[in-house]
Design a protein around this motif. Structure first.
Motif: not given
Lengths: 820, 189
Positions: A77-100
């Motif tokens: 979730x740290x490889x996501x560009x800044x404006x696509x980052x979601x706060x819960x990306x660290x513990x919810x893989x669904x909130x991260x772009x599909x490729x990651x």
């Protein structure tokens, strides 16, 4: 298997034939190795090749170690560009772009992060509120079932039908109202009633009781900070600022490359209908003027075009009565092109919601006076708008808003010329306040949007020079209520659109159908805001907004969006006072100032004592302590009371002064204009550029050069003379410098060098800074002239600037302003 | 969740010479010969298959099942005849045994080989570092022997120099002790 030709024949070198690896090698987990044939060509075994082979092995292993180290240091979730980052990306893989997502899931499993599966299905949410919502849903479901049962029972028992028959016998005319209902509704429209927004869907109804949501509300909530739930602004839920930092990004997008769009559906629209003379009389009665205070729109050529309906008028509107008319707000007035065979004309007045109510009352009063009465309608929740600014704004609009298939594309009509305007990057190239209106098709049918064709240069120049739209513009359908409603009602559902897109051939947009909605649209170029404004029916704003946000800009990326902060920033960078924030002389501006005072004081009180400025004990020099006036407020009462001598209440809803046009103020100061008596004091806006370092903020006090204290005055003036950092070569040598020989010997050179290094730089001796001891003091309160309303580092100018309001009272014609 | 632990075996493929040669001229080629590169046809897949076959032969289906859960060739370089093999922690000895019992490279190649497991480690980083260390050592040895390659014991290289020093001291000691007595002659020689 050999008999069945369809079965794939497995050969030994399938892997070699495969064009793409099924499981692509992860660079951080593979170690490269050179094959023998490359390391030892010709198969001979000599020492140098042997050593080189081992050296390469060492290199590849070290690379592998480094890559593995890097691979672990950044999570997915740290490889996501800044404006696509979601706060819960660290513990919810669904909130991260599909490729990651796979990587995120693997990482979470590896270090035992609990993956939270959000239990907020069907929008109920989590926690106490979520449980309440679930209960309410159940409750309403039960209530509905009970009602239906009751109805069924009554039908079975026949009580309802009996009632019906009885009604029909008693009132045989009961059927007629259903036919006349349309007429009845129309007749009821004669009374000017404040509009009520459509009832929203039941899921969101409770949150829109005291405020209205913009059509793009849900889109904005995921990407921007909105006004707090219990404190809406002007009874709308307005995005305040983008979720990520965007000060420089907005600046660049508006000036250099890209575009920024705002959902301005909260701007209120008032519709006028009536004879042309009466509408003109109404506007004249309300003293509609332009920015410079000239009401000569009847004489100017552009005034004629405006009356015809091919231009837009932007200016100030005033109260009807009063010797010196008082400003209400900045408005935009659009006429509808006259329809053949009808004497009635229509016009829109667009105004900021903070000033809507006062303007509405004035307009109603003025409309009743006109001889053929002017019908006034409140169209606040029927017409929404989008404003878009930047070099890519024209191409975005050209691609997203495409003319509907039903409109004929004869040459020189707005739809046909629309596509050629895509290459215009500077809005100043277009005729001032030009407008275009035609019906567009549903942008969802042309989704995903394609880059607009920007190659028709020669045609653009011709269009811009002659602007044939002045002659060919037809009556815009957006003025017609039936057209607006038809468009809103015939918007197909997203499912049906998806079905059509699936049926279309790959790579093509679905074919247009006669049942497609024709969305009436009106676009004009606003000179005041330097942007395109698109007026659309309320429900059609969301599809157009989504199309704009997905448009691929020719220079890369997508258009950005902005909130209230970005709007103010854009106006500030052009040093234009934005209504209502920089106009405290108007009711709306004064209300805003009152609001802001409370907020600023609360912000200051929240901070701990050691980390905030103690306004009460600030040393202003000359044994004066404490900031002048209320430190959290632009203390207009104090400024204008001292000069006036009259009582000014602090908590009045109406400002005790008026807003003066800058031109008027400068005329007064320089003594050019012969003005009537200035009974009430006033403020006017001014731009401030800093000479030295320091950024002015809101509520900063502005003083003029001290009038009584000559010594202080000369001290301040001396600061203006800045020393030139590069001394001119023709400067006469100073007396205390001994003329040196051209090539001094080494020891002298080193001595000179040492002296230069130890000496402080020359500029600091000549110009004083604020922290120096000899810096001149602040002038007395009698020299206070105004306050800053917006101040920041201006990226467009490269220096800190401010938009301030200065007071002009009875003393206006007496004091001498030195324009330094 | 319990961690699945692995062991990483650093493996070298050595080719000792079949013909005995004692002449000092073959020292340099002897190092090269021992550590000669493996043919390209012996790729990572073939090695994996060979290990599996070996385990099946030695330990049967049980061994095959236990050992091949996380059996993977992390690194295989034919040019330097080095490999890093990952295997489950509890059954790494099975894999080691299978490697030891490999006397020649699998079917298409059939050259005799000695598979030497040089290091067992729990992390791949240490395995990689071991390979790097050995590679550096080999380069150094090859360099020394190349420099003293032309003429070994009689040359001007470092080895030749040392040999000369040793010989000289021997001569001195022999010369010195001859006068003192005969018993000491035996111990010096």
């Amino acid at each position: 298997m050999m008999e069945n030709p369809k079965k794939r024949k497995y050969t030994n070198d399938t892997a070699a034939l495969a064009k793409r690896a099924r499981f692509p090698a992860n660079p951080s987990r593979t170690i490269s190795a050179t094959p023998t044939t490359t390391a030892y060509p010709n198969g001979e075994l000599n020492v140098s090749r042997f050593m080189r082979a081992h050296e390469n092995e060492i290199k590849s292993l070290e690379n592998a170690m480094r890559a593995a180290k890097k691979g672990l240091s950044r999570r997915a979730f740290q490889n996501v560009p800044r404006d696509l980052r979601r706060r819960t990306g660290s513990h919810n893989p669904q909130r991260v772009p599909k490729r990651l997502r796979d990587k995120a899931r693997k990482e979470a499993k590896e270090d035992n992060t609990p993956i939270s599966k959000s239990k907020s299905g069907s929008g109920t949410g989590k926690g106490g509120k979520g449980r309440l919502r679930v209960e309410n849903i159940e409750k309403s479901k039960n209530a509905r079932e009970k009602r239906e049962e009751k109805k069924k029972k009554e039908q079975i028992e026949g009580t309802l039908s009996a009632r019906k028959i009885r009604k029909k016998e008693d009132h045989p005319m009961m059927d007629e109202p259903t036919e006349h209902s349309a007429a009845v509704k129309k007749r009821r429209r004669k009374f000017a009633v404040l509009a009520v927004p459509d009832t929203p869907s039941s899921r969101f109804r409770r949150r829109q009781v005291h405020k209205t949501w913009l059509p793009t509300h849900i889109w904005h909530t995921k990407r921007a900070t909105m006004t707090p739930g219990k404190e809406p602004l002007w009874r709308f839920a307005i995005p305040l600022r983008t979720a990520g930092k965007a000060y420089r990004l907005t600046h660049r997008a508006v000036l250099l490359r890209g575009a920024v769009a705002w959902d301005m559906s909260y701007m209120a629209t008032i519709g006028l209908e009536g004879a042309e003379a009466s509408i003109v009389g109404l506007l004249e009665g309300l003293h509609l003027t332009d920015e410079d205070g000239q009401a000569t729109w009847q004489q100017k050529a552009i005034g004629k075009k405006w009356l015809n309906g091919t231009r837009v008028w932007e200016g100030w509107i005033y109260e009807r009565e009063g010797k010196v008319p008082k400003k209400i707000a900045q408005v935009t007035v659009v006429w509808s092109v006259q329809q053949e065979g009808s004497t009635k004309r229509k016009a829109f007045i667009r105004v900021h919601p903070s000033a809507f109510l006062s303007l509405w009352n004035e307009v109603i009063r003025a409309s009743k006076i006109q001889k053929p009465v002017v019908t006034v309608e409140d169209l606040r929740f029927e017409i929404g708008s989008i404003e878009i600014m930047g070099p890519a704004s024209a191409e975005t609009l050209c691609s997203v808003l495409s003319a509907s298939s039903a409109t004929e594309l004869s040459s020189d009509t707005p739809p046909s010329l629309w596509s050629t305007i895509a290459s215009v990057t500077n809005l100043r190239e277009l005729p001032p306040s030009a407008l275009l209106a035609f019906s567009v098709s549903d942008p969802r049918l042309r989704d995903p949007p394609r880059a607009a064709d920007m190659t028709s240069q020669a045609q653009v120049i011709e269009t811009l020079a002659y602007w044939p739209i002045d002659k060919t513009q037809t009556t815009p359908a957006i003025f017609d209520r039936t057209a607006r409603l038809a468009a809103c009602r015939s918007l197909p559902s997203q499912q049906s659109i998806n079905r059509r897109k699936a049926m279309a051939s790959p790579g093509n947009y679905p074919d247009p159908r006669p049942t497609d909605p024709q969305i009436p649209m009106l676009t004009f170029v606003s000179r005041r805001n330097n942007c395109w404004t698109v007026l659309l029916p309320w429900k059609c704003v969301l599809p157009v907004w989504r199309g704009i946000m997905r448009y691929p800009v020719s220079t890369g990326g997508n258009p950005r969006f902005g909130g209230l902060k970005e709007r103010r920033q854009v106006d500030f960078e052009r040093s234009v006072p934005s209504f209502p924030f920089d106009c405290p002389g108007t009711d709306a501006g004064w209300a805003w100032e009152q609001q802001e005072r409370v907020e600023r004081k609360m912000e200051w009180t929240k901070r701990p004592k050691g980390k905030r400025i103690e306004w009460a004990t600030i040393d202003l020099g000359n044994s004066r302590k404490g900031e002048v006036g209320d430190p959290w407020a632009c203390d207009w009462e104090r400024l204008l009371q001292a000069k006036d001598g009259t009582e000014v209440t602090a908590e009045s809803a109406v400002p005790p002064f008026r807003q003066i046009l800058t031109k008027e103020a400068s005329d007064l100061m320089t003594g050019h204009s012969v003005s009537p008596n200035i009974s009430t004091p006033g403020v006017f806006s001014a731009k401030i550029i800093m000479v030295q370092r320091g950024i002015p903020t809101t509520c900063a006090r502005i003083y003029r050069l001290p009038t009584n204290n000559q010594e202080l005055r000369s001290k301040w003036l001396s600061l203006m003379v800045a020393p030139s950092p590069v001394s001119s070569p023709n400067q006469a040598p100073r007396k205390d410098q001994v003329s040196r020989p051209k090539n001094p010997p080494k020891h002298l050179r080193s001595r000179q060098l040492a002296r230069n290094l130890l000496k402080p730089p020359q500029t600091s001796v000549d110009s004083l800074k604020a922290s120096d001891e000899n810096y001149p003091n602040v002038p007395d309160e009698e020299d206070l002239i105004g306050y800053v309303t917006t101040g920041n580092y201006n990226l467009a100018e490269g220096a800190p600037t401010a938009v301030a309001n200065l007071g002009l009272g009875k003393y206006g014609h007496v004091c001498i302003w030195e324009l330094v | 969740m319990v961690r699945v632990k692995n062991r990483y075996l650093v493996v070298k493929f050595l080719y000792p010479s079949t013909t005995p040669s004692s002449s000092s001229k073959d020292v340099v080629p002897q190092l090269l010969q021992l550590h000669q590169p493996t043919p390209d046809a012996f790729h990572a897949g073939l090695l994996l298959r060979a290990i599996r076959d070996g385990i099946t032969e030695l330990f049967g289906d049980y061994g095959m099942g236990m050992a091949s859960t996380s059996l993977k060739i992390n690194y295989h370089s034919p040019a330097t005849s080095t490999a890093i093999i990952r295997c489950p922690q509890a059954h790494y000895q099975m894999v080691w045994a299978a490697l030891t019992y490999m006397t020649k490279l699998p079917k298409p190649i059939n050259t005799p080989v000695v598979v030497q497991v040089v290091r067992v480690s729990g992390t791949i980083k240490k395995a990689e570092m071991e390979v790097i260390r050995r590679a550096k050592e080999i380069i150094l040895r090859a360099k020394i022997e190349q420099r003293g390659g032309a003429d070994n014991a009689t040359g001007d290289g470092m080895v030749g120099h040392i040999v000369k020093m040793v010989e000289r001291r021997r001569e001195e000691q022999v010369l010195v002790r001859v006068e003192e007595g005969e018993e000491e002659d035996d111990s010096d020689e």
